[in-house]
Design a protein around this motif. Structure first.
Motif, PDB file in Angstrom:
ATOM      1  N   UNK A   1       5.011   1.897  -1.729  1.00 37.75           N
ATOM      2  CA  UNK A   1       3.746   2.511  -1.703  1.00 37.75           C
ATOM      3  C   UNK A   1       3.474   3.385  -2.762  1.00 37.75           C
TER       4      UNK A   1
ATOM      5  N   UNK B   1      -6.258   1.744   7.079  1.00 45.42           N
ATOM      6  CA  UNK B   1      -4.778   1.369   6.870  1.00 45.42           C
ATOM      7  C   UNK B   1      -4.541   0.938   5.506  1.00 45.42           C
ATOM      8  N   UNK B   2      -3.374   1.604   4.957  1.00 40.77           N
ATOM      9  CA  UNK B   2      -3.030   1.455   3.702  1.00 40.77           C
ATOM     10  C   UNK B   2      -2.341  -0.046   3.327  1.00 40.77           C
ATOM     11  N   UNK B   3      -2.500  -0.573   2.123  1.00 42.65           N
ATOM     12  CA  UNK B   3      -2.097  -1.998   1.793  1.00 42.65           C
ATOM     13  C   UNK B   3      -0.434  -1.754   1.964  1.00 42.65           C
ATOM     14  N   UNK B   4       0.289  -2.714   2.274  1.00 43.85           N
ATOM     15  CA  UNK B   4       1.621  -2.697   2.264  1.00 43.85           C
ATOM     16  C   UNK B   4       2.111  -3.456   1.108  1.00 43.85           C
TER      17      UNK B   4
ATOM     18  N   UNK C   1       9.574   1.533   2.747  1.00 44.62           N
ATOM     19  CA  UNK C   1       8.100   1.102   2.595  1.00 44.62           C
ATOM     20  C   UNK C   1       7.320   1.992   1.701  1.00 44.62           C
TER      21      UNK C   1
END
Lengths: 590, 278
Positions: free
Chosen positions: A305, B1-4, A301
């Motif tokens: 990112x 919340x960060x984008x995934x 992940x």
């Protein structure tokens, strides 16, 4: 249908069994074999055809410390690995039982005709897997789950167990004292209702991976069993703990989330980013690709990112060093899957992978010896139950869990039936009320508030992806909870067309309430556990906060239908187990 | 919340699709029951790499909420989504829409079994047949000592995912309706591994001959052609069983041995040893 929400009496069948088992994956079938073997009348209900349950998707193997490849292995080390993987909030007694009994369950499968790959000495071969200290997974290529489910299926068919295929349970029925005495169900083929009368019920319905859009779960993983139990007052444990498998497919869109077995890494597959760097050294230099799933999932992940992702937003998993022959021997299913669905020949080029929802560690709280829930007459085993895996499950510990605790739930149900002489009658009005509720989405008059069950499910999945993914924070979780509660209010508006004859719209309309309720439990618990631990990764809090290290979050339905959350201290570990963990902490292998 | 990463990838895919008009695909899907059914044409937006099951589920979600189709794993592991595409049995989850470019696509249920509704047939007969086969039984106590060379030929029949497409395409069942006398290819595959398992002690040859009707198969290999996991059903399951039946029933010495011992003329291990000249 001519009715229009009227109070007409519906016909239904009555079926009586000593033990009713809900779910026909590994756990349910193992429980059935146990109870049928004791001469009890057993019925097993499954939403699908027999042999299609999600167990079939398990690829890598079954963890059992039989020490065929690494003779140093022991139940003690398996126990330690399981507790460490679960970040010590596991039910330690379940972890002990599981580690001690898995070898016998593997041998038992062999006794019943399962075929595992062999060592040169003619024994069951074992492969390495993430966070298992030794090579521990009994396996057959990359289709171990198929071998397990087919073996159990053929074993079940050889007993007097009555199998009710493509039948959906909608409610657990209780007598006046609150004990479970059966269930109401309908057949998917033609919508015929069945009232099962049973002295004991074993819940073995699997997980709820369908609450997320990117999932390795089939349509069945909707959390029915967990919420059916919750609805009648059963306690649930650590619902915030949801496992993201590090490697799901990312392309093409139709297969996004489809599982890529950990066996690829077990056989030496390496993870690389778009810069060609093998990055696991930055996250776990000791165990690299075979670190625990929570760690590898977050690493994958994080690389994406940081802008080091692959063409379709994943990372690269490379197994080309095995060559075509090696891959066809060890990972033939993966070869076929990528070639057929993604036009990728994994013998020649790397796979693109990204985390996918895989497994639910939380679930119905059970007593470790015989899997009794907190509701009399109800037992639970397998993925729908919670406790064994703590904050993160190790690969391979699921197949062994199914058999170890499926058997124990079966024993528990048998003993309960033998010790109790209660009747199983309930008032017919209760049955009729439930039937009317189940028929409502089909028979209610159309209105402008009507909602599609498919689209509502899809909307919920988007909310969970956005707000309860593998990294979390308080603001996002709270916003997500608000959205879930708004969707919950719309569930009664679900409306479908067609009639009772094999109507997937109607079936989906039943699932949505489970999906919404289970999502609410997850998010509420995720808000409460303010730390990073295993699969619960709160960006706004520290890792392994002491305050939470000895606590399970117990959820229960309150008197007004609200979610009650209790912090419950984990009972102190007995000396013979705590000593093992102490030794291990000092770096010793036991 | 960060984008995934997933949503980033989704956005990327959408951007590509926006370049031109959205492509669509037409499917003719059987709707209705055994007594009353016909094909209905649907049009659905085409996505990259789409399989026929994706298209059917999209139609179900967006156009026809009661469209009946079986599926589970969507990864060709479970064998639930078998149906017929353009008259040939296929796993819907493994059949890419683009394979049919330039052709009409007709999707029908398996026809060797009674149709329940739309793409769903009643395959319960198969489970009845399965129940009638003597299960694996061994006098020996696991853990067994078995070498790779003892068991390697069992891996192939054990790959079966019970999609029942071999049953669907078999003339004995599909055309001649001999469901009462004939177990079908799937269950010869099962009988074969049971018969060849070195630790199994049961004799199934009489059943294979009489109850399961292996003689009715005229080895046209249709079953082998449709097997999604590549089991050579005719060559590796049915023909060896036919040979064993012939040996067992038409070899006088074995016939006598069978009368005396009242079970298998030789255990699998003895048979192996004899074959290897030990």
């Amino acid at each position: 249908m001519e009715t229009n929400g009227s109070r007409n009496r519906e016909n239904f069948e009555v079926r009586e069994h000593d033990v009713l088992i809900i779910g026909a994956g590994g756990a349910g079938m193992r429980a059935a074999v146990e109870a049928a073997g004791k001469g009890l009348s057993v019925g097993i209900v499954t939403k699908s055809l027999l042999g299609k349950a999600h167990t079939v998707m398990a690829e890598g193997g079954m963890a059992a410390a039989i020490g065929n490849v690494d003779p140093e292995d022991s139940w003690r080390q398996h126990f330690i690995d399981t507790m460490k993987g679960g970040k010590f909030i596991n039910n330690w007694r379940m972890a002990e039982i599981h580690a001690k009994e898995s070898p016998d369950r593997a041998y038992e499968l062999e006794q019943w005709g399962a075929l595992f790959n062999r060592t040169p000495e003619g024994k069951i071969s074992q492969r390495p897997f993430g966070a298992h200290t030794y090579r521990r997974l009994a396996h057959v290529g990359d289709r171990t789950g198929l071998e397990l489910i087919r073996t159990m299926q053929e074993k079940v068919l050889a007993t007097d167990t009555k199998v009710y295929m493509e039948t959906t349970v909608t409610k657990l029925l209780q007598d006046a004292s609150g004990r479970v005495v059966g269930a109401l169900a309908y057949t998917r083929e033609n919508g015929k209702f069945i009232h099962y009368k049973a002295k004991a019920v074993v819940m073995a319905t699997g997980g709820w991976g369908r609450i997320f859009k990117v999932t390795s779960n089939s349509w069945e993983g909707t959390g029915d069993g967990a919420i059916l139990a919750y609805d009648i007052g059963a306690e649930m444990v650590d619902m915030e703990m949801v496992q993201f498998h590090p490697t799901g497919m990312v392309w093409p869109p139709g297969v996004r989330g489809l599982l890529v077995t950990e066996g690829v890494r077990g056989e030496g597959g390496v993870l690389k980013n778009s810069e060609g760097k093998r990055y696991m050294g930055d996250y776990d230099p000791e165990r690299m690709e075979l670190s625990s799933r929570d760690v590898v999932a977050r690493a994958n992940f994080s690389e994406v990112q940081a802008g080091r992702g692959s063409e379709h937003g994943g990372v690269y998993l490379d197994i080309t060093h095995l060559g075509y022959e090696g891959i066809m021997q060890k990972l033939p299913t993966m070869h076929e899957q990528f070639l057929k669905l993604a036009d990728v020949d994994i013998a020649k080029e790397p796979m693109e992978v990204f985390p996918t929802i895989h497994y639910t560690m939380g679930g119905i709280k059970v007593e470790p010896e015989h899997c009794a829930t907190t509701v009399p007459g109800l037992f639970a085993a397998g993925e729908c139950s919670g406790g064994l895996h703590g904050a993160n499950r190790l690969g391979g510990n699921s197949l062994s869990d199914l058999l170890v605790f499926g058997r124990r739930a079966g024993i528990g149900a048998v003993e309960y039936v033998e010790q109790n002489t209660h009747g199983t009658d309930i008032p017919e009005a209760d049955v009729q009320t439930e039937i009317r509720r189940v028929l409502d989405p089909m028979e209610r008059t159309k209105s402008d508030k009507d909602e599609s069950p498919y689209l509502l499910q899809s909307e919920l999945q988007d909310v969970m992806m956005e707000h309860a993914n593998l990294v979390r924070d308080e603001d996002a979780l709270k916003e997500g909870l608000g959205k879930i509660l708004a969707i919950k209010d719309r569930v009664p508006n679900v409306k479908v067309g067609g009639n009772r004859l094999f109507n997937p719209g109607w079936h989906t309309a039943q699932d949505i309430k489970y999906l919404v309720q289970v999502s609410e439990l997850i998010v509420r618990c995720a808000i409460e556990r303010k730390e990073k631990r295993g699969s619960q990764w709160r960006l706004d809090h520290d890792e392994l906060v002491d305050e939470y290290g000895s606590i399970n979050f117990i959820t229960k339905k309150g008197p007004q239908g609200e979610v009650e959350i209790e912090r419950r201290e984990i009972p102190p570990m007995p000396g013979h187990l705590s000593e093992l963990l102490d030794e291990s902490a000092k770096g010793a292998k036991v | 919340m960060t984008e995934n990463g997933n949503s980033a990838a989704r956005a990327g895919a959408a951007a590509v699709a926006d370049d031109g008009p959205k492509k669509t695909v037409k499917l003719n899907i059987f709707r209705g029951t055994e007594e009353d059914g016909k094909e209905v044409e649907y049009e659905v937006e085409l996505a990259e790499g789409m399989v026929v099951l994706d298209a059917v589920l999209k139609i179900q979600a967006e156009q026809e909420d009661d469209l009946a189709v079986r599926w589970n794993c969507k990864a060709a592991h479970c064998g639930s989504c078998s149906a017929e595409i353009n008259g040939k049995p296929k796993l819907l989850c493994k059949s890419r829409v683009e394979e049919y470019e330039g052709q009409e696509i007709h999707v029908q249920p398996l026809h060797a079994f009674p149709i329940i509704k739309d793409l769903v047939s009643d395959v319960s007969w198969n489970y009845e047949v399965s129940k009638g086969i003597k299960p694996f039984t061994s006098d020996e106590q696991a853990p067994f000592t078995m070498y790779e060379e003892d068991v390697e030929r069992l891996y192939e029949p054990k790959k079966c995912i019970e999609c029942f497409m071999c049953q669907d395409v078999c003339h004995v069942l599909r055309t001649h309706n001999k469901h009462e006398e004939f177990a079908g290819p799937r269950f010869f595959v099962r009988n074969q591994w049971l018969e060849m398992h070195p630790m199994d002690n049961q004799d199934r040859l009489e059943d294979v001959k009489e109850k399961d009707g292996v003689g009715l198969c005229n080895i046209t290999k249709c079953c082998t052609e449709v097997c999604p996991v590549g089991i050579k059903i005719t060559d590796n399951s049915i023909i060896p069983l036919k040979e064993r039946v012939a040996d067992e029933y038409y070899d006088p010495a074995k016939w006598l041995m069978r009368k005396i011992r009242g079970r298998k003329s030789m255990t699998n291990r003895e048979a192996e040893a004899a074959k290897n000249g030990n």
